[in-house]
Design a protein around this motif. Structure first.
Motif, PDB file in Angstrom:
ATOM      1  N   ASN A 150     -11.393 -47.513 -65.133  1.00  0.00           N
ATOM      2  CA  ASN A 150     -12.333 -46.584 -64.231  1.00  0.00           C
ATOM      3  C   ASN A 150     -13.750 -46.951 -64.388  1.00  0.00           C
ATOM      4  O   ASN A 150     -14.541 -46.220 -63.664  1.00  0.00           O
ATOM      5  CB  ASN A 150     -11.833 -45.130 -64.850  1.00  0.00           C
ATOM      6  CG  ASN A 150     -12.430 -44.753 -66.059  1.00  0.00           C
ATOM      7  OD1 ASN A 150     -12.912 -45.607 -66.753  1.00  0.00           O
ATOM      8  ND2 ASN A 150     -12.207 -43.686 -66.473  1.00  0.00           N
TER       9      ASN A 150
ATOM     10  N   SER B 131     -11.985 -40.765 -69.804  1.00  0.00           N
ATOM     11  CA  SER B 131     -11.621 -41.965 -70.570  1.00  0.00           C
ATOM     12  C   SER B 131     -10.987 -41.885 -71.589  1.00  0.00           C
ATOM     13  O   SER B 131     -11.435 -40.916 -72.454  1.00  0.00           O
ATOM     14  CB  SER B 131     -12.998 -42.807 -70.481  1.00  0.00           C
ATOM     15  OG  SER B 131     -13.455 -43.025 -69.373  1.00  0.00           O
TER      16      SER B 131
ATOM     17  N   GLU C  21     -11.474 -47.367 -74.718  1.00  0.00           N
ATOM     18  CA  GLU C  21     -12.821 -48.322 -74.432  1.00  0.00           C
ATOM     19  C   GLU C  21     -12.666 -49.576 -75.226  1.00  0.00           C
ATOM     20  O   GLU C  21     -12.134 -49.606 -76.328  1.00  0.00           O
ATOM     21  CB  GLU C  21     -14.109 -47.387 -74.893  1.00  0.00           C
ATOM     22  CG  GLU C  21     -14.248 -46.320 -74.281  1.00  0.00           C
ATOM     23  CD  GLU C  21     -15.755 -45.876 -74.704  1.00  0.00           C
ATOM     24  OE1 GLU C  21     -16.672 -46.399 -74.960  1.00  0.00           O
ATOM     25  OE2 GLU C  21     -15.879 -44.484 -74.415  1.00  0.00           O
TER      26      GLU C  21
END
Length: 124
Positions: free
Chosen positions: A51, A112, A115
């Motif tokens: 994203n 999110s 990461e």
């Protein structure tokens, strides 16, 4: 240049194509902003499940937002905090499968969940 067709390739082949295409895009171009913009767009195109893909540039103790693709992002991150800031201070790539369990996580986008942050180091 051949673009990935949205998941039809296995990961190894996708990453190989990303590397090949990134090298071709950067060939002859030394401007960091131009290359970062193209690399962000390449990652966005080749990795349909992400994203956000982008770059921060270090200015002293701060990481300043650079070219990216995706949802709006934090404009400044402090070196040493969050996944990206920690990756820079440790000078190593960090893959964090669950950012909600990462001490000091900086939530630029609460949606999110994972990461990957990696510093790009330049040695002159």
């Amino acid at each position: 240049m051949v673009w990935c067709c949205g998941g039809a390739l296995d990961k190894t082949e996708t990453y190989r194509q990303i590397e090949t295409q990134a090298r071709a895009l950067a060939s002859g171009e030394r401007n960091a902003i131009a290359n970062a913009a193209n690399f962000a767009a390449l990652l966005w195109e080749m990795l349909p499940d992400i994203n956000w893909a982008g770059f921060y540039f270090r200015k002293g103790r701060w990481l300043i937002l650079g070219p990216f693709m995706g949802k709006p992002a934090c404009t400044r991150l402090q070196v040493g905090l969050g996944v990206c800031g920690s990756a820079v201070s440790q000078e190593k790539t960090l893959l964090v499968p669950d950012v909600h369990k990462f001490a000091g996580h900086v939530a630029c986008d609460a949606r999110s969940n994972s990461e990957l942050g990696g510093p790009l180091l330049r040695f002159d």
